[in-house]
Design an enzyme around this catalytic site. Structure first.
Site, mmCIF file in Angstrom:
data_model
loop_
_atom_site.group_PDB
_atom_site.id
_atom_site.type_symbol
_atom_site.label_atom_id
_atom_site.label_comp_id
_atom_site.label_asym_id
_atom_site.label_seq_id
_atom_site.Cartn_x
_atom_site.Cartn_y
_atom_site.Cartn_z
ATOM 1 C CE LYS A 95 -3.733 -2.124 2.729
ATOM 2 N NZ LYS A 95 -4.532 -2.001 3.977
ATOM 3 N N GLY A 168 -12.919 -3.440 9.905
ATOM 4 C CA GLY A 168 -12.649 -4.830 10.243
ATOM 5 C C GLY A 168 -13.709 -5.477 11.107
ATOM 6 N NE ARG A 180 -27.738 -6.080 -4.121
ATOM 7 C CZ ARG A 180 -28.308 -6.925 -4.982
ATOM 8 N NH1 ARG A 180 -28.604 -6.495 -6.210
ATOM 9 N NH2 ARG A 180 -28.575 -8.161 -4.645
ATOM 10 N N GLY A 229 -15.373 -6.179 4.952
ATOM 11 C CA GLY A 229 -16.435 -6.936 5.588
ATOM 12 C C GLY A 229 -16.636 -8.340 5.061
ATOM 13 N N GLY A 250 -9.104 -8.692 4.787
ATOM 14 C CA GLY A 250 -8.327 -7.834 5.660
ATOM 15 C C GLY A 250 -7.556 -8.589 6.727
#
Length: 309
Positions: A95, A168, A180, A229, A250
Site C-alpha cells: 500500500k 474490520g 450494487r 467486511g 483484511g
C-alpha cells in the site's frame, strides 16, 4: 481508437497491445488475479499461511498500533515487504498513501508486483492522486461508485477495489451497497443511446472515452475486486455473484483460532461461487475458525443504522 492511456477494445473484450499501449500490459497483469482472494498480511508467517491456503496474492501492511497509540498509517516497512516477497512464490502487493508518489517509487524499486493506492492509509495529498502512468507496476485503487472508478482508470489504475467498511467488523453491507451501486449504474449506461452517454459522463464526472468502453464491455474496463467486511465463504460468493472478479481479505481474517481453514474456505467459495453444494461444504465447520469475528455487545449494529451500539 482508444488513446495510449486506455484499454483497446474489440468485440467487447480487452486486448493487450503492449507495444502501442503499455497500460494494457498492466491490465493483463491484474487480470491474472481474477477468481482469487488477495489476503492482507502483517508478517511472514501470515503471508505463508495465506499462500498455503490458496491466496492469489498477499498485500503487505504494518501491524496495527496499540490502542493507546494513534497516528498516520503509512507504507509498510520496506524490509518487511522484501522479506515477505523472498519467502513467497505468489505475487506481493503493498500500500501507498493516496497521492504519495514517492512511496510508490520506493515500492516499485523494491520490486512489488502491485501497488494499492489506499484510502485506508493516511492521505498524503488531498487534491491529487498518483499519476499511475508514470510507473511500470500495476496499480489498484478503491471506489464506491462508477464515476470514481472510471476516473481512477483514466489515471492508470489497472484494478478497481470496490470498497466497503474499513473497520474490520465483518459487516459486508457497505461492500454490497457499493458493488450494487456500480453495477446498477453500468446497467443504466448500457441502455443509453450515444447522445445520452455524453450527459451521463458529465454527470458522473468521468472521461467520456472510458465511459464508452464501460458501455461496450457491459462492465468496468479493468478487473474489479470487492473489499471490506468479507468474513465468510457466503460473503465472498455474494459479491462474486453480483459481478466482482475476486475479493480482498483484511487483517481480521487472522483473528481466529484457525486462519488457514478460514482463508481456504473463502478461497474455495470464490472459485466455486455459483455452486451451492461447494459453498455449503466450504461453509461447514467454520464456527471455531470464525470465533474472532463473532459480534459482541460492543460491535452490534442495528439494521439500517451506521452507528454501533
Amino acid at each position: 481508437m482508444a488513446d495510449d492511456h486506455a484499454v483497446t477494445l474489440y468485440s467487447g473484450a480487452a486486448i493487450a497491445d503492449t507495444k502501442k499501449n503499455p497500460f494494457s500490459l498492466k491490465v493483463g497483469m491484474a487480470q491474472m488475479l481474477r477468481g482469487g482472494a488477495v489476503v492482507e498480511a502483517t508478517s511472514v508467517d501470515h503471508a505463508k499461511t495465506a499462500e498455503s491456503a490458496g491466496a492469489c496474492c498477499v498485500i503487505v501492511s504494518d501491524p496495527p498500533p496499540p490502542s493507546t497509540r494513534r497516528g498516520i498509517s503509512r507504507m509498510a516497512d520496506p524490509s518487511l515487504i522484501k522479506e515477505i516477497k523472498q519467502a513467497l512464490s505468489i505475487p506481493v502487493m503493498a500500500k501507498a498513501r493516496v497521492g504519495h508518489f514517492v512511496e510508490a517509487q520506493i515500492l516499485e524499486q523494491i520490486g512489488v508486483d502491485y501497488i494499492d493506492e489506499s484510502e485506508e492509509l493516511g492521505i498524503a495529498d488531498e487534491n491529487h492522486f498518483i499519476n499511475k502512468h508514470n510507473f511500470g507496476v500495476a496499480f489498484v485503487c478503491g471506489c464506491r461508485d462508477l464515476g470514481e472508478a472510471l476516473r481512477r482508470v483514466r489515471e492508470g489504475s489497472a484494478m478497481i477495489r470496490t470498497q466497503g467498511e474499513i473497520k474490520g467488523l465483518g459487516n459486508v453491507a457497505e461492500t454490497v451497497g457499493s458493488v450494487r451501486n456500480i453495477m446498477g449504474e453500468i446497467r443504466v449506461l448500457n441502455n443509453m443511446d450515444e447522445d445520452e452517454v455524453f450527459a451521463f459522463a458529465k454527470r458522473i464526472g468521468a472521461p467520456y472515452d472510458i465511459v464508452v468502453q464501460a458501455k461496450q464491455m457491459g462492465r468496468l474496463p479493468v478487473v474489479q475486486f470487492a473489499a471490506g467486511g468479507i468474513a465468510t465463504p457466503a460473503d465472498a460468493a455474494l459479491v462474486m455473484q453480483l459481478g466482482c472478479d475476486g475479493v480482498f481479505l483484511g487483517q481480521e481474517v487472522f483473528d481466529c483460532d484457525d486462519p488457514y481453514k478460514r482463508i481456504r474456505a473463502i478461497v474455495q467459495a470464490v472459485r466455486n461461487y455459483n455452486d451451492p453444494m461447494e459453498l455449503a461444504q466450504a461453509s461447514s465447520g467454520l464456527d471455531h475458525a470464525m470465533a474472532g469475528l463473532n459480534l459482541d455487545d460492543n460491535r452490534f449494529q442495528m439494521f439500517g443504522s451506521g452507528d454501533a451500539y
